[in-house]
Scaffold this active site. Structure first.
Site, PDB file in Angstrom:
ATOM      1  N   GLU A  87       0.818  -1.208   0.000  1.00 62.78           N
ATOM      2  CA  GLU A  87       0.000   0.000   0.000  1.00 62.78           C
ATOM      3  C   GLU A  87       0.854   1.261   0.000  1.00 62.78           C
ATOM      4  O   GLU A  87       0.513   2.251  -0.627  1.00 62.78           O
ATOM      5  CB  GLU A  87      -0.942   0.002   1.208  1.00 62.78           C
TER       6      GLU A  87
ATOM      7  N   TYR B 149      -6.144   7.252   3.809  1.00 62.48           N
ATOM      8  CA  TYR B 149      -6.328   6.178   2.828  1.00 62.48           C
ATOM      9  C   TYR B 149      -5.665   4.878   3.303  1.00 62.48           C
ATOM     10  O   TYR B 149      -6.291   3.815   3.346  1.00 62.48           O
ATOM     11  CB  TYR B 149      -5.759   6.564   1.458  1.00 62.48           C
TER      12      TYR B 149
ATOM     13  N   ASP C 149      -9.603   6.866  -2.756  1.00 67.17           N
ATOM     14  CA  ASP C 149      -8.454   7.263  -3.557  1.00 67.17           C
ATOM     15  C   ASP C 149      -8.982   7.800  -4.886  1.00 67.17           C
ATOM     16  O   ASP C 149     -10.195   7.960  -5.065  1.00 67.17           O
ATOM     17  CB  ASP C 149      -7.490   6.087  -3.759  1.00 67.17           C
TER      18      ASP C 149
END
Length: 399
Positions: A63, A146, A164
């Site tokens: 991520e 996020y 996102d």
DNA sequence: CACCCGTGGCA
DNA sequence: TTGCCAAGGGT
């Protein structure tokens, strides 16, 4: 207010005070989309390295690398990184230099620095295990809203939302949200939508399905609506212009410009120059000076520009301060000087005209905002602004 | 809130 | 060539 009846032609026009805090969430439509997204994801999810693991650490690395970075770019970096640092302890124990070395070419190098520091925090504060709650995750360096949502949902199966660029695009089209996604309140609306759609089974897969759809089908320029599982109920497609969404205000990238200007006095008269017709502030009068070159010091730039544009040489210089001015397309910082002495005769290049004037005559000439501010800084009365001074005298507060 | 941070792909 | 865009975060 629903997304459907909130449509309008241009983002940001009108209804400025109206925010999305009260906007309704179309729960039924989101529930329908949820089912189709999961079904589509089961059949179409790409086989990516970080989807072959349930290790929160590995997912965290992926991520982080995927922030503003494409999948194809990330894959080799991800593989190398996990080979060298297979767990959080190995990363925490590593030298930062070695972490940087593995990140070279990937960009946004603060991600590597933050990852290294956060790994040490995980070891010392969390016994080597990533926390599961978004509030705790967000306390770690490099984990924002996020990434916290991504880790909580994908790695820990919690019903936490993420937003996102993909999620905004998919939902903006599906619901035909025609608001400027550059506005904070509109982005908050997408977080509320994402929070609603994530509730239910397999929140991690649901979030990944939204992003996967945005990355492979509902792409920015040419969405492949024929292949989209949401096409049948997509309001953006029904309106005929899905590719036009989401709406973004043209942020004409305001370039930052630094410039210098000088109050040059000789025998009681001050030098004023007139800008060439056409172009920025065309035809208006200003104090002589010019734009700084990259990395140039203000005083050096002033000497250079006066020599180039007017053939003058300053023998003394006093800094009077600086003013800021915002144009539609550039942000100006103007360093203002007083020339204490000047030599040479004006040989003008680059300006349309020049005059030696008394201070009050100079102030009376037409000039733009920056010069007005510069004259105010220098303490020169500006007849054009006597109205605003009157208002100030009446006690009105100027915005 | 505006700006900065890196790089590669695309029309 | 230029500008936009890409699984954002920090300041």
């Amino acid at each position: 207010m629903t997304a459907k009846n909130s449509r309008k032609a241009d983002p940001g026009k009108g209804r400025r005070g109206r925010r999305y805090e009260e906007a309704e969430i179309p729960l039924k439509r989101l529930a329908q989309a949820r089912v189709r997204l999961l079904d589509w994801y089961d059949r179409n999810a790409r086989d990516l390295p970080w989807r072959r693991t349930r290790d929160p650490y590995a997912i965290w690395i992926s991520e982080t690398m995927l922030q503003q970075t494409r999948v194809d770019t990330v894959i080799p970096y991800y593989t190398r990184f996990l080979e060298r640092f297979p767990d959080v302890e190995s990363l925490a124990d590593a030298d930062l230099e070695e972490v940087y070395a593995l990140w070279t070419g990937l960009g946004y190098y603060s991600r590597a620095r933050n990852l290294h520091g956060a790994a040490q925090s995980v070891v010392t504060d969390w016994s080597g295990e990533l926390p599961e709650r978004v509030e705790s995750l967000r306390e770690l360096k490099g984990i924002g809203r996020y990434t916290a949502g991504a880790l909580a949902s994908i790695a820990f199966g919690r019903e936490e939302a993420l937003v996102d660029g993909n999620v905004i695009r998919v939902l903006a089209r599906f619901l035909a949200v025609r608001e400027d996604v550059g506005e904070t309140s509109v982005v908050e609306y997408f977080w509320r939508l994402a929070s609603a759609i994530v509730v239910g089974e397999r929140p991690g897969d649901l979030n990944q399905a939204l992003m996967e759809l945005g990355a492979t089908i509902c792409t920015p320029r040419s969405p492949d609506c024929e292949a989209c599982p949401l096409a049948k109920n997509c309001a953006g497609r029904a309106a005929g212009d899905p590719a036009a969404l989401p709406l973004k205000k043209k942020r004409t990238r305001v370039r930052r410009v630094e410039a210098v200007a000088a109050w040059i006095e000789r025998r009681g008269r001050v030098l004023a120059v007139r800008r060439p017709e056409g172009g920025l502030l065309g035809g208006l009068w200003e104090l002589p000076g010019g734009e700084l070159e990259a990395g140039e010091a203000p005083d050096a730039g002033l000497h250079r520009s006066l020599a180039q544009a007017l053939g003058l040489r300053l023998t003394g210089l006093e800094n009077a301060g600086e003013i800021g001015h915002l144009f539609s397309h550039r942000r100006l910082r103007l360093h203002v000087f007083r020339g204490l002495g000047v030599s040479g005769r004006v040989r003008r290049e680059g300006f349309a005209e020049h005059r030696w004037l008394t201070p009050s005559a100079l102030a009376a000439l037409p000039h733009g905002g920056p010069t007005r501010k510069a004259l105010a800084l220098l303490g020169v009365a500006d007849p054009e602004s006597h109205r605003s001074r009157l208002r100030q005298a009446c006690g009105e507060i100027q915005a």
